[in-house]
Design a protein around this motif. Structure first.
Motif, PDB file in Angstrom:
ATOM      1  N   LEU A  26       0.749  -1.318  -0.004  1.00 20.59           N
ATOM      2  CA  LEU A  26      -0.076   0.011   0.113  1.00 20.59           C
ATOM      3  C   LEU A  26       0.932   1.289   0.000  1.00 20.59           C
ATOM      4  O   LEU A  26       2.079   1.228   0.594  1.00 20.59           O
ATOM      5  CB  LEU A  26      -0.946   0.192   1.211  1.00 20.59           C
ATOM      6  CG  LEU A  26      -2.247  -0.484   1.110  1.00 20.59           C
ATOM      7  CD1 LEU A  26      -2.063  -2.175   0.947  1.00 20.59           C
ATOM      8  CD2 LEU A  26      -3.115  -0.148   2.364  1.00 20.59           C
ATOM      9  N   GLN A  30      -0.377   7.329   1.920  1.00 25.04           N
ATOM     10  CA  GLN A  30      -1.815   7.339   2.101  1.00 25.04           C
ATOM     11  C   GLN A  30      -2.379   6.587   3.403  1.00 25.04           C
ATOM     12  O   GLN A  30      -3.461   6.587   3.806  1.00 25.04           O
ATOM     13  CB  GLN A  30      -2.646   6.639   0.994  1.00 25.04           C
ATOM     14  CG  GLN A  30      -2.531   7.726  -0.261  1.00 25.04           C
ATOM     15  CD  GLN A  30      -3.375   7.242  -1.366  1.00 25.04           C
ATOM     16  OE1 GLN A  30      -2.810   5.972  -2.218  1.00 25.04           O
ATOM     17  NE2 GLN A  30      -4.219   7.571  -1.687  1.00 25.04           N
ATOM     18  N   GLY A 142      -7.829   7.040   0.898  1.00 25.97           N
ATOM     19  CA  GLY A 142      -7.702   6.736  -0.717  1.00 25.97           C
ATOM     20  C   GLY A 142      -8.899   6.247  -1.574  1.00 25.97           C
ATOM     21  O   GLY A 142     -10.057   6.499  -0.954  1.00 25.97           O
ATOM     22  N   LEU A 146      -8.313   0.794  -2.540  1.00 27.12           N
ATOM     23  CA  LEU A 146      -7.338   0.960  -1.503  1.00 27.12           C
ATOM     24  C   LEU A 146      -8.038   0.433  -0.156  1.00 27.12           C
ATOM     25  O   LEU A 146      -7.269  -0.216   0.450  1.00 27.12           O
ATOM     26  CB  LEU A 146      -6.667   2.296  -1.526  1.00 27.12           C
ATOM     27  CG  LEU A 146      -5.529   2.374  -0.579  1.00 27.12           C
ATOM     28  CD1 LEU A 146      -4.203   1.535  -1.021  1.00 27.12           C
ATOM     29  CD2 LEU A 146      -5.198   3.810  -0.427  1.00 27.12           C
ATOM     30  N   THR A 147      -9.035   1.279   0.193  1.00 26.55           N
ATOM     31  CA  THR A 147      -9.497   0.722   1.483  1.00 26.55           C
ATOM     32  C   THR A 147      -9.989  -0.692   1.516  1.00 26.55           C
ATOM     33  O   THR A 147      -9.821  -1.371   2.661  1.00 26.55           O
ATOM     34  CB  THR A 147     -10.735   1.697   1.890  1.00 26.55           C
ATOM     35  OG1 THR A 147     -11.530   1.759   0.883  1.00 26.55           O
ATOM     36  CG2 THR A 147     -10.122   3.190   2.037  1.00 26.55           C
ATOM     37  N   LYS A 149      -8.406  -3.151  -0.262  1.00 26.56           N
ATOM     38  CA  LYS A 149      -7.331  -3.945  -0.006  1.00 26.56           C
ATOM     39  C   LYS A 149      -6.800  -3.926   1.451  1.00 26.56           C
ATOM     40  O   LYS A 149      -6.322  -4.967   1.933  1.00 26.56           O
ATOM     41  CB  LYS A 149      -6.468  -3.584  -1.045  1.00 26.56           C
ATOM     42  CG  LYS A 149      -5.225  -4.265  -1.019  1.00 26.56           C
ATOM     43  CD  LYS A 149      -4.054  -3.699  -2.257  1.00 26.56           C
ATOM     44  CE  LYS A 149      -2.834  -4.351  -2.142  1.00 26.56           C
ATOM     45  NZ  LYS A 149      -1.976  -3.854  -3.033  1.00 26.56           N
TER      46      LYS A 149
END
Length: 170
Positions: A26, A30, A142, A146-147, A149
């Protein structure tokens, strides 16, 4: 913009969660750690709901109190009520305006968020309280991907709380 917030009980657990996110690839720009020795709630931009509510009350009062005065005085002139005989004709209109201004002040307080400021509201306050209690927050900011993941990675760290948010202004 989406946010994922994990509440962790101590610094070691927070650093392990941060390392797990780093190992997963990641973007660390962020990901933020909030707590003692890291960013504070104010540095990160976690708003204080009471401060925001009082700002809104003041912004509303700036317009509503003069409008209330005008409306109260106008009502007194149009109806010709002699509610306060001791004040005379002009005094009655001024008292009517002052009562309208008081009503405007009450409206700006209740509608502007003064009640929320007094009682506390929003999710930012519980997070601030947890930081004050010595807990740590990991915040992933993000896209939805992204969240998504980051969620199973943080869930594996056994946080006290894991909550996702979507920013309605974005």
């Amino acid at each position: 913009m989406n946010y994922l917030v994990a509440v962790l009980s101590d610094r070691i657990q927070a650093e392990e969660a941060y390392s797990a996110l780093e190992r997963a690839g990641l973007p660390l720009a962020q990901v933020a750690i909030l707590g003692r020795g890291y960013q504070s709630a104010d540095e990160y931009g976690l708003i204080d709901p009471k401060e925001e509510a009082w700002k809104q009350v003041r912004r509303m009062a700036y317009w509503v109190i003069p409008f209330g005065f005008g409306a109260g005085a106008t009502f007194s002139v149009l109806t010709g009520l002699n509610t306060f005989a001791w004040a005379g004709e002009v005094g009655n209109h001024i008292v009517g305006g002052l009562l309208g201004a008081v009503a405007g002040a009450m409206g700006s307080f209740f509608v502007g968020g003064g009640v929320g400021a007094g009682l506390g509201s929003g999710d930012a306050l519980p997070y601030r309280n947890r930081l004050s209690a010595g807990k740590y927050l990991i915040v992933v900011k993000g896209s939805a991907d992204l969240t998504r993941k980051a969620t199973p990675i943080l869930r594996a760290c056994n946080p006290e709380n894991l909550q996702g948010y979507a920013d309605p202004t974005a």
